[in-house]
Scaffold this motif. Structure first.
Motif, PDB file in Angstrom:
ATOM      1  N   SER A  25      52.469  34.641  18.649  1.00  0.00           N
ATOM      2  CA  SER A  25      52.238  33.270  18.102  1.00  0.00           C
ATOM      3  C   SER A  25      51.207  32.528  18.517  1.00  0.00           C
ATOM      4  CB  SER A  25      53.644  32.659  18.476  1.00  0.00           C
ATOM      5  OG  SER A  25      53.626  32.633  20.008  1.00  0.00           O
ATOM      6  N   ARG A  26      50.758  32.966  19.678  1.00  0.00           N
ATOM      7  CA  ARG A  26      49.646  32.205  20.094  1.00  0.00           C
ATOM      8  C   ARG A  26      48.085  32.645  19.822  1.00  0.00           C
ATOM      9  NH1 ARG A  26      49.211  30.796  26.733  1.00  0.00           N
ATOM     10  NH2 ARG A  26      47.008  29.728  26.685  1.00  0.00           N
ATOM     11  N   ARG A  27      47.330  31.495  19.532  1.00  0.00           N
ATOM     12  CA  ARG A  27      46.048  31.752  18.741  1.00  0.00           C
ATOM     13  C   ARG A  27      45.084  32.461  19.798  1.00  0.00           C
ATOM     14  NH1 ARG A  27      43.153  25.853  18.282  1.00  0.00           N
ATOM     15  NH2 ARG A  27      43.480  25.284  20.647  1.00  0.00           N
ATOM     16  N   THR A  28      45.378  32.353  21.177  1.00  0.00           N
ATOM     17  CA  THR A  28      44.403  32.945  22.129  1.00  0.00           C
ATOM     18  C   THR A  28      44.801  34.379  22.073  1.00  0.00           C
ATOM     19  OG1 THR A  28      45.731  32.208  23.870  1.00  0.00           O
ATOM     20  CG2 THR A  28      43.804  31.037  23.382  1.00  0.00           C
ATOM     21  N   PHE A  29      45.641  35.049  21.406  1.00  0.00           N
ATOM     22  CA  PHE A  29      46.168  36.664  21.487  1.00  0.00           C
ATOM     23  C   PHE A  29      45.137  37.367  21.720  1.00  0.00           C
ATOM     24  CE2 PHE A  29      48.459  39.997  19.959  1.00  0.00           C
ATOM     25  CZ  PHE A  29      47.613  40.702  19.212  1.00  0.00           C
ATOM     26  N   SER A  30      43.882  37.221  21.131  1.00  0.00           N
ATOM     27  CA  SER A  30      42.750  37.946  21.249  1.00  0.00           C
ATOM     28  C   SER A  30      42.344  38.214  22.760  1.00  0.00           C
ATOM     29  CB  SER A  30      41.603  37.516  20.445  1.00  0.00           C
ATOM     30  OG  SER A  30      41.110  36.201  20.839  1.00  0.00           O
ATOM     31  N   ARG A  31      42.637  37.163  23.609  1.00  0.00           N
ATOM     32  CA  ARG A  31      42.172  37.292  25.027  1.00  0.00           C
ATOM     33  C   ARG A  31      43.305  38.272  25.804  1.00  0.00           C
ATOM     34  NH1 ARG A  31      40.266  31.137  25.844  1.00  0.00           N
ATOM     35  NH2 ARG A  31      39.012  30.919  23.959  1.00  0.00           N
ATOM     36  N   PHE A  32      44.358  38.738  25.236  1.00  0.00           N
ATOM     37  CA  PHE A  32      45.307  39.144  25.890  1.00  0.00           C
ATOM     38  C   PHE A  32      45.455  40.820  25.786  1.00  0.00           C
ATOM     39  CE2 PHE A  32      48.434  35.891  27.519  1.00  0.00           C
ATOM     40  CZ  PHE A  32      47.770  34.981  26.969  1.00  0.00           C
ATOM     41  N   ALA A  33      45.624  41.558  26.800  1.00  0.00           N
ATOM     42  CA  ALA A  33      45.935  42.836  26.717  1.00  0.00           C
ATOM     43  C   ALA A  33      47.480  42.938  26.369  1.00  0.00           C
ATOM     44  CB  ALA A  33      45.773  43.687  28.140  1.00  0.00           C
ATOM     45  N   LEU A  34      47.419  43.997  25.182  1.00  0.00           N
ATOM     46  CA  LEU A  34      49.062  44.283  24.544  1.00  0.00           C
ATOM     47  C   LEU A  34      49.349  45.770  25.172  1.00  0.00           C
ATOM     48  CD1 LEU A  34      49.883  41.900  23.006  1.00  0.00           C
ATOM     49  CD2 LEU A  34      47.379  42.154  23.052  1.00  0.00           C
ATOM     50  N   GLY A  35      50.549  45.910  25.329  1.00  0.00           N
ATOM     51  CA  GLY A  35      51.145  47.038  25.786  1.00  0.00           C
ATOM     52  C   GLY A  35      52.484  47.215  25.017  1.00  0.00           C
ATOM     53  N   TRP A  36      52.863  48.480  25.012  1.00  0.00           N
ATOM     54  CA  TRP A  36      54.027  49.064  24.453  1.00  0.00           C
ATOM     55  C   TRP A  36      54.641  49.626  25.297  1.00  0.00           C
ATOM     56  CZ3 TRP A  36      56.212  47.717  19.901  1.00  0.00           C
ATOM     57  CH2 TRP A  36      55.153  47.159  18.782  1.00  0.00           C
ATOM     58  N   PHE A  37      56.244  49.585  25.521  1.00  0.00           N
ATOM     59  CA  PHE A  37      57.117  50.216  26.469  1.00  0.00           C
ATOM     60  C   PHE A  37      58.259  50.604  25.694  1.00  0.00           C
ATOM     61  CE2 PHE A  37      55.158  49.011  30.851  1.00  0.00           C
ATOM     62  CZ  PHE A  37      54.027  48.191  30.252  1.00  0.00           C
ATOM     63  N   ARG A  38      59.187  51.309  26.391  1.00  0.00           N
ATOM     64  CA  ARG A  38      60.280  51.781  25.554  1.00  0.00           C
ATOM     65  C   ARG A  38      61.335  52.024  26.722  1.00  0.00           C
ATOM     66  NH1 ARG A  38      58.418  57.817  23.539  1.00  0.00           N
ATOM     67  NH2 ARG A  38      58.475  58.828  25.603  1.00  0.00           N
ATOM     68  N   GLN A  39      62.478  51.848  26.234  1.00  0.00           N
ATOM     69  CA  GLN A  39      63.669  51.906  27.283  1.00  0.00           C
ATOM     70  C   GLN A  39      64.873  52.546  26.623  1.00  0.00           C
ATOM     71  OE1 GLN A  39      65.292  48.562  28.957  1.00  0.00           O
ATOM     72  NE2 GLN A  39      66.223  50.001  30.957  1.00  0.00           N
ATOM     73  N   ALA A  40      65.117  53.939  26.828  1.00  0.00           N
ATOM     74  CA  ALA A  40      66.339  54.814  26.338  1.00  0.00           C
ATOM     75  C   ALA A  40      67.585  54.467  27.117  1.00  0.00           C
ATOM     76  CB  ALA A  40      65.861  56.279  26.461  1.00  0.00           C
ATOM     77  N   PRO A  41      68.596  54.568  26.424  1.00  0.00           N
ATOM     78  CA  PRO A  41      70.036  54.536  27.231  1.00  0.00           C
ATOM     79  C   PRO A  41      70.052  55.237  28.429  1.00  0.00           C
ATOM     80  CG  PRO A  41      70.246  54.703  24.523  1.00  0.00           C
ATOM     81  CD  PRO A  41      68.857  55.178  25.001  1.00  0.00           C
ATOM     82  N   GLY A  42      70.575  54.374  29.395  1.00  0.00           N
ATOM     83  CA  GLY A  42      70.700  54.886  30.787  1.00  0.00           C
ATOM     84  C   GLY A  42      69.592  55.300  31.539  1.00  0.00           C
ATOM     85  N   LYS A  43      68.267  54.653  30.817  1.00  0.00           N
ATOM     86  CA  LYS A  43      66.962  55.047  31.572  1.00  0.00           C
ATOM     87  C   LYS A  43      66.425  53.703  31.926  1.00  0.00           C
ATOM     88  CE  LYS A  43      66.277  59.793  29.985  1.00  0.00           C
ATOM     89  NZ  LYS A  43      65.523  60.882  28.890  1.00  0.00           N
ATOM     90  N   GLU A  44      65.341  53.931  32.690  1.00  0.00           N
ATOM     91  CA  GLU A  44      64.384  52.713  33.002  1.00  0.00           C
ATOM     92  C   GLU A  44      63.485  52.547  32.223  1.00  0.00           C
ATOM     93  OE1 GLU A  44      64.707  52.926  38.118  1.00  0.00           O
ATOM     94  OE2 GLU A  44      62.781  53.074  36.851  1.00  0.00           O
TER      95      GLU A  44
END
Length: 120
Positions: A25-44
């Motif tokens: 949503s933020r216009r300064t998005f370009s200054r941020f690092a972006l990551g993807w994470f995932r969580q499976a059932p019963g796992k961290e």
């Protein structure tokens, strides 16, 4: 404050592909690092991939190297995760995250998640 909204999850057979998107949503998005994470059932929750604000630095978890590709379009305030050759063990809720510094662990802003289910 940065609001992140993921989309693109769904049900796919093993060996198939999905592309996740995360719109910010933020216009300064370009200054941020972006990551993807995932969580499976019963796992961290676990790190999947991350990309620096410039796109010049990218890290992947060993489990997804060669199959997943992270990219970003700063003009659209969007980060993508192209997932190919999906495996049942990729089944999880996938979360997008943003932070001013690239990291495999610490992020200040998180999306609500999108479900990815891979059937065998």
């Amino acid at each position: 404050q940065v609001q992140l909204v993921e989309s693109g999850g769904g049900l796919v057979q093993a060996g198939g592909s999905l592309r996740l998107s995360c719109a910010a949503s933020r216009r300064t998005f370009s200054r941020f690092a972006l990551g993807w994470f995932r969580q499976a059932p019963g796992k961290e929750r676990e790190f999947v991939a991350t990309i620096s604000w410039s796109g010049n630095t990218i890290y992947y978890a060993d489990s997804v190297k060669g199959r997943f590709t992270i990219s970003r379009d700063n003009a659209k305030n969007t980060v993508y995760l192209q997932m190919n050759n999906l495996k049942p063990e990729d089944t999880a809720v996938y979360y997008c995250a943003a932070d001013r510094s690239i990291s495999k662990t610490r992020y200040d802003y998180w999306g609500q998640g999108t479900q990815v289910t891979v059937s065998s």
